[in-house]
Design a protein around this motif. Structure first.
Motif, PDB file in Angstrom:
ATOM      1  N   ARG A 116       1.110  -1.264  -0.033  1.00  0.00           N
ATOM      2  CA  ARG A 116      -0.312   0.297  -0.021  1.00  0.00           C
ATOM      3  C   ARG A 116       0.770   1.345  -0.073  1.00  0.00           C
ATOM      4  O   ARG A 116       1.793   1.460   0.451  1.00  0.00           O
ATOM      5  CB  ARG A 116      -0.844  -0.120   1.262  1.00  0.00           C
ATOM      6  CG  ARG A 116      -2.399  -1.273   1.093  1.00  0.00           C
ATOM      7  CD  ARG A 116      -2.886  -0.244   0.324  1.00  0.00           C
ATOM      8  NE  ARG A 116      -4.341  -1.468   0.250  1.00  0.00           N
ATOM      9  CZ  ARG A 116      -5.180  -2.219   0.862  1.00  0.00           C
ATOM     10  NH1 ARG A 116      -5.591  -0.812   2.216  1.00  0.00           N
ATOM     11  NH2 ARG A 116      -5.927  -2.525   0.413  1.00  0.00           N
ATOM     12  N   SER A 131      -5.364 -13.690  -5.170  1.00  0.00           N
ATOM     13  CA  SER A 131      -6.051 -12.653  -4.330  1.00  0.00           C
ATOM     14  C   SER A 131      -7.639 -11.996  -5.141  1.00  0.00           C
ATOM     15  O   SER A 131      -7.660 -12.253  -6.425  1.00  0.00           O
ATOM     16  CB  SER A 131      -5.634 -11.139  -4.759  1.00  0.00           C
ATOM     17  OG  SER A 131      -6.151  -9.964  -4.432  1.00  0.00           O
ATOM     18  N   ARG A 132      -8.571 -12.023  -4.419  1.00  0.00           N
ATOM     19  CA  ARG A 132     -10.170 -12.157  -5.487  1.00  0.00           C
ATOM     20  C   ARG A 132      -9.716 -10.815  -6.054  1.00  0.00           C
ATOM     21  O   ARG A 132     -10.055 -11.351  -7.483  1.00  0.00           O
ATOM     22  CB  ARG A 132     -10.740 -11.763  -4.648  1.00  0.00           C
ATOM     23  CG  ARG A 132     -12.248 -11.460  -5.609  1.00  0.00           C
ATOM     24  CD  ARG A 132     -13.599 -11.343  -4.521  1.00  0.00           C
ATOM     25  NE  ARG A 132     -14.321 -12.762  -3.728  1.00  0.00           N
ATOM     26  CZ  ARG A 132     -15.238 -12.353  -2.880  1.00  0.00           C
ATOM     27  NH1 ARG A 132     -15.492 -11.974  -3.139  1.00  0.00           N
ATOM     28  NH2 ARG A 132     -15.463 -14.764  -2.920  1.00  0.00           N
ATOM     29  N   ALA A 133      -9.337  -9.438  -5.652  1.00  0.00           N
ATOM     30  CA  ALA A 133      -9.402  -8.017  -6.754  1.00  0.00           C
ATOM     31  C   ALA A 133      -8.004  -8.687  -7.463  1.00  0.00           C
ATOM     32  O   ALA A 133      -8.381  -8.282  -9.308  1.00  0.00           O
ATOM     33  CB  ALA A 133      -8.508  -7.308  -5.532  1.00  0.00           C
ATOM     34  N   PHE A 134      -7.554  -8.880  -7.560  1.00  0.00           N
ATOM     35  CA  PHE A 134      -5.921  -9.097  -8.602  1.00  0.00           C
ATOM     36  C   PHE A 134      -6.655 -10.044  -9.262  1.00  0.00           C
ATOM     37  O   PHE A 134      -6.616  -9.716 -10.603  1.00  0.00           O
ATOM     38  CB  PHE A 134      -4.904  -9.720  -7.682  1.00  0.00           C
ATOM     39  CG  PHE A 134      -3.821 -10.219  -8.932  1.00  0.00           C
ATOM     40  CD1 PHE A 134      -2.426  -8.618  -9.251  1.00  0.00           C
ATOM     41  CD2 PHE A 134      -3.453 -11.335  -8.728  1.00  0.00           C
ATOM     42  CE1 PHE A 134      -1.656  -9.224 -10.371  1.00  0.00           C
ATOM     43  CE2 PHE A 134      -2.521 -11.472 -10.079  1.00  0.00           C
ATOM     44  CZ  PHE A 134      -1.815 -10.428 -10.720  1.00  0.00           C
ATOM     45  N   GLU A 136      -9.455 -11.190 -10.449  1.00  0.00           N
ATOM     46  CA  GLU A 136     -10.993  -9.693 -11.298  1.00  0.00           C
ATOM     47  C   GLU A 136     -10.046  -8.937 -11.905  1.00  0.00           C
ATOM     48  O   GLU A 136     -10.245  -9.031 -13.283  1.00  0.00           O
ATOM     49  CB  GLU A 136     -11.367  -9.673  -9.917  1.00  0.00           C
ATOM     50  CG  GLU A 136     -12.301 -10.252  -9.729  1.00  0.00           C
ATOM     51  CD  GLU A 136     -13.432  -9.352  -8.552  1.00  0.00           C
ATOM     52  OE1 GLU A 136     -13.265  -8.312  -8.592  1.00  0.00           O
ATOM     53  OE2 GLU A 136     -14.576  -9.999  -7.936  1.00  0.00           O
ATOM     54  N   ALA A 137      -8.934  -8.406 -11.548  1.00  0.00           N
ATOM     55  CA  ALA A 137      -8.217  -7.460 -12.303  1.00  0.00           C
ATOM     56  C   ALA A 137      -7.699  -7.841 -13.568  1.00  0.00           C
ATOM     57  O   ALA A 137      -7.783  -7.377 -14.550  1.00  0.00           O
ATOM     58  CB  ALA A 137      -7.125  -6.768 -11.640  1.00  0.00           C
ATOM     59  N   VAL A 156      -3.768  -2.420  -8.379  1.00  0.00           N
ATOM     60  CA  VAL A 156      -5.075  -2.914  -8.482  1.00  0.00           C
ATOM     61  C   VAL A 156      -5.522  -1.798  -7.797  1.00  0.00           C
ATOM     62  O   VAL A 156      -5.285  -1.998  -5.622  1.00  0.00           O
ATOM     63  CB  VAL A 156      -5.549  -4.011  -8.272  1.00  0.00           C
ATOM     64  CG1 VAL A 156      -7.028  -4.479  -8.687  1.00  0.00           C
ATOM     65  CG2 VAL A 156      -4.463  -4.974  -9.089  1.00  0.00           C
ATOM     66  N   GLY A 157      -6.587  -0.951  -7.829  1.00  0.00           N
ATOM     67  CA  GLY A 157      -6.902   0.384  -6.842  1.00  0.00           C
ATOM     68  C   GLY A 157      -5.780   0.722  -6.083  1.00  0.00           C
ATOM     69  O   GLY A 157      -5.171   1.539  -6.863  1.00  0.00           O
ATOM     70  N   THR A 159      -3.677  -0.746  -4.215  1.00  0.00           N
ATOM     71  CA  THR A 159      -2.727  -1.983  -3.822  1.00  0.00           C
ATOM     72  C   THR A 159      -1.865  -2.593  -5.423  1.00  0.00           C
ATOM     73  O   THR A 159      -2.546  -2.916  -5.818  1.00  0.00           O
ATOM     74  CB  THR A 159      -3.867  -3.335  -2.753  1.00  0.00           C
ATOM     75  OG1 THR A 159      -4.126  -2.818  -1.941  1.00  0.00           O
ATOM     76  CG2 THR A 159      -2.378  -3.919  -2.846  1.00  0.00           C
ATOM     77  N   TYR A 161       1.185  -4.993  -6.706  1.00  0.00           N
ATOM     78  CA  TYR A 161       0.840  -6.063  -6.464  1.00  0.00           C
ATOM     79  C   TYR A 161       2.118  -6.167  -6.687  1.00  0.00           C
ATOM     80  O   TYR A 161       2.677  -5.842  -8.206  1.00  0.00           O
ATOM     81  CB  TYR A 161       0.194  -7.040  -7.284  1.00  0.00           C
ATOM     82  CG  TYR A 161      -1.585  -7.598  -6.244  1.00  0.00           C
ATOM     83  CD1 TYR A 161      -1.094  -8.191  -5.182  1.00  0.00           C
ATOM     84  CD2 TYR A 161      -2.385  -6.314  -6.521  1.00  0.00           C
ATOM     85  CE1 TYR A 161      -2.466  -8.038  -4.223  1.00  0.00           C
ATOM     86  CE2 TYR A 161      -3.190  -6.372  -6.118  1.00  0.00           C
ATOM     87  CZ  TYR A 161      -4.046  -7.406  -5.048  1.00  0.00           C
ATOM     88  OH  TYR A 161      -4.816  -7.815  -4.378  1.00  0.00           O
TER      89      TYR A 161
END
Length: 205
Positions: A116, A131-134, A136-137, A156-157, A159, A161
């Motif tokens: 972050r 990671s769900r967010a990663f 999906e991206a 991603v947002g 965050t 990675y």
């Protein structure tokens, strides 16, 4: 369910002209109480998500195991069955002393490292294989895991990675939880010699 480590420090002493014998010195649980998978992988090849060349993996029990440690293993096997313990192995103090702690893992970490942004720069917040967010991206299916090239980054947002290859000293730090173990082994080696001190370990889930 996680994986825990147990074991003993042993030292070898002469026996009136006969073959030297090993004796138990310290139970590992009194010196190390952590559950660090990077260290487990680096040292013993267990939970090796960081993809190290393990220092001492899969050696099994030493043939000349001390009586006290042999009795403990027998007790645990009777209580938990043959499959209750795994990853049984050992390493000498001479081998620990010879480690190149700057050696990198053989491949990037299987888990992407997440950061972050803060006023003081990037702050690591964790690492995970999925990671769900990663996902999906970048279009991964649920549970799908890939190897990512070293140094790859994805924002991603808020965050970041990053695909990272870590070194041995990142897994077993100079001031970390393993230092009491190394200190005890070093003290024993000063009395008995580097090749005459070893750590015998096993794991359970």
């Amino acid at each position: 369910m996680g994986t825990d480590i147990s074991g003993f420090l042993e030292y070898r002493v002469p026996r009136d002209g006969r073959e030297p014998s090993w004796r138990a010195a310290h139970e590992l649980g009194y010196l190390y109480g952590g559950r660090d998978y990077d260290a487990f992988g680096c040292l013993f090849g267990v939970r090796n998500y960081a993809n190290f060349r393990p220092l001492a993996a899969g050696r099994g029990l030493p043939a000349d195991l001390s009586a006290a440690v042999g009795a403990r293993i027998a007790e645990l096997t009777e209580r938990h069955g043959e499959d209750g313990l795994h990853g049984i192995t050992w390493i000498t103090w001479a081998e620990v002393e010879a480690v190149d702690w700057d050696e990198p893992a053989e491949r990037p970490d299987s888990r992407l490292h997440a950061y972050r942004r803060t006023p003081d720069g990037l702050r690591m917040t964790g690492k995970a294989a999925w990671s769900r967010a990663f996902a999906e991206a970048v279009g991964l299916e649920r549970g799908e895991v890939r190897e990512w090239p070293e140094g790859g980054e994805w924002l991603v947002g808020d965050t970041l990675y990053r695909s990272v290859t870590i070194r041995r000293r990142d897994a077993v730090t100079g001031t970390g939880e393993w230092q009491p173990v190394w200190r005890a082994m070093k003290e024993l080696a000063a009395q008995h010699g580097d090749d005459n001190v070893r750590l015998v370990v096993w794991f359970d889930d």
